[in-house]
Design a protein around this motif. Structure first.
Motif, mmCIF file in Angstrom:
data_model
loop_
_atom_site.group_PDB
_atom_site.id
_atom_site.type_symbol
_atom_site.label_atom_id
_atom_site.label_comp_id
_atom_site.label_asym_id
_atom_site.label_seq_id
_atom_site.Cartn_x
_atom_site.Cartn_y
_atom_site.Cartn_z
ATOM 1 N N TYR A 67 0.940 -1.134 0.037
ATOM 2 C CA TYR A 67 0.080 0.141 0.072
ATOM 3 C C TYR A 67 0.764 1.350 0.169
ATOM 4 O O TYR A 67 0.505 2.237 -0.816
ATOM 5 C CB TYR A 67 -0.890 -0.131 1.075
ATOM 6 C CG TYR A 67 -1.753 1.065 1.327
ATOM 7 C CD1 TYR A 67 -3.151 1.079 0.791
ATOM 8 C CD2 TYR A 67 -1.511 2.417 2.174
ATOM 9 C CE1 TYR A 67 -3.876 2.110 0.857
ATOM 10 C CE2 TYR A 67 -2.453 3.342 2.092
ATOM 11 C CZ TYR A 67 -3.613 3.237 1.342
ATOM 12 O OH TYR A 67 -4.478 4.307 1.543
ATOM 13 N N GLU A 68 1.893 1.125 0.858
ATOM 14 C CA GLU A 68 2.877 2.483 1.060
ATOM 15 C C GLU A 68 3.453 2.786 -0.437
ATOM 16 O O GLU A 68 3.737 3.819 -0.468
ATOM 17 C CB GLU A 68 3.761 2.049 1.949
ATOM 18 C CG GLU A 68 3.172 2.184 3.534
ATOM 19 C CD GLU A 68 2.332 3.273 3.914
ATOM 20 O OE1 GLU A 68 2.880 4.473 3.419
ATOM 21 O OE2 GLU A 68 1.342 3.339 4.513
ATOM 22 N N GLU A 70 2.259 2.803 -3.208
ATOM 23 C CA GLU A 70 1.455 3.459 -4.184
ATOM 24 C C GLU A 70 1.379 3.017 -5.620
ATOM 25 O O GLU A 70 1.085 3.882 -6.675
ATOM 26 C CB GLU A 70 1.643 5.096 -4.105
ATOM 27 C CG GLU A 70 1.065 5.501 -2.608
ATOM 28 C CD GLU A 70 1.039 7.064 -2.629
ATOM 29 O OE1 GLU A 70 1.476 7.704 -3.557
ATOM 30 O OE2 GLU A 70 1.016 7.486 -1.532
ATOM 31 N N THR A 71 1.998 1.800 -6.082
ATOM 32 C CA THR A 71 2.327 1.338 -7.226
ATOM 33 C C THR A 71 1.183 0.142 -7.793
ATOM 34 O O THR A 71 1.018 -0.128 -8.683
ATOM 35 C CB THR A 71 3.537 0.791 -7.411
ATOM 36 O OG1 THR A 71 3.793 -0.465 -6.562
ATOM 37 C CG2 THR A 71 4.776 1.754 -7.156
ATOM 38 N N ARG A 73 -2.980 -1.389 -6.351
ATOM 39 C CA ARG A 73 -4.059 -0.853 -5.860
ATOM 40 C C ARG A 73 -4.256 -2.209 -4.749
ATOM 41 O O ARG A 73 -4.550 -3.358 -5.040
ATOM 42 C CB ARG A 73 -5.167 -0.607 -6.502
ATOM 43 C CG ARG A 73 -6.447 -0.165 -5.520
ATOM 44 C CD ARG A 73 -6.178 1.061 -5.072
ATOM 45 N NE ARG A 73 -7.416 1.783 -4.365
ATOM 46 C CZ ARG A 73 -7.517 1.864 -3.151
ATOM 47 N NH1 ARG A 73 -6.879 1.341 -2.371
ATOM 48 N NH2 ARG A 73 -8.786 2.165 -2.678
ATOM 49 N N LYS A 76 -5.883 -1.080 2.213
ATOM 50 C CA LYS A 76 -5.035 -0.494 3.435
ATOM 51 C C LYS A 76 -5.643 -1.433 4.472
ATOM 52 O O LYS A 76 -6.805 -1.546 5.069
ATOM 53 C CB LYS A 76 -5.443 0.799 3.777
ATOM 54 C CG LYS A 76 -4.511 1.231 4.699
ATOM 55 C CD LYS A 76 -5.064 2.913 5.001
ATOM 56 C CE LYS A 76 -4.362 3.492 6.135
ATOM 57 N NZ LYS A 76 -4.222 4.870 6.313
#
Length: 105
Positions: A67-68, A70-71, A73, A76
């Motif tokens: 999640y961190e 951001e590449t 989906r 979270k």
């Protein structure tokens, strides 16, 4: 320990004031999966009645790392914990993927 730690978290840390619907979500064979609809949005909750929190803790670590970046989906992760009757749970973001194509594995 709370009688229902999932409900307790959603109604406090999840910032919901009410749970409007709980629906089963298909696609898995090891865990039970449910969508919790609330006035603050939806949550995806997996439970396992026989395995302790370590399995979901590892899942939350992996999801959190992805999640961190951001590449890609991924949901979270919000909370992992034990169930009062044994087993464990993980609460995460619910992602709506569009039209249903049946259970996906």
């Amino acid at each position: 320990m709370s009688k229902d730690p999932v409900r307790e978290w959603i109604l406090s840390e999840g910032k919901a004031s009410k749970i409007t619907k709980i629906s089963p979500v298909g696609g898995g064979c090891i865990n039970f999966a449910n969508r919790y609809d609330t006035d603050a949005g939806s949550f995806f909750v997996k439970t396992n009645r026989s395995i302790g929190p370590s399995m979901f803790e590892a899942e939350a670590l992996g999801l959190g790392a992805m999640y961190e970046t951001e590449t890609i989906r991924v949901p979270k992760p919000y909370k992992v914990g034990p169930l009062p009757t044994g087993g464990s749970f993980i609460i995460m973001e619910f992602i709506e993927f569009g039209g249903s194509r049946g259970d996906q594995f």
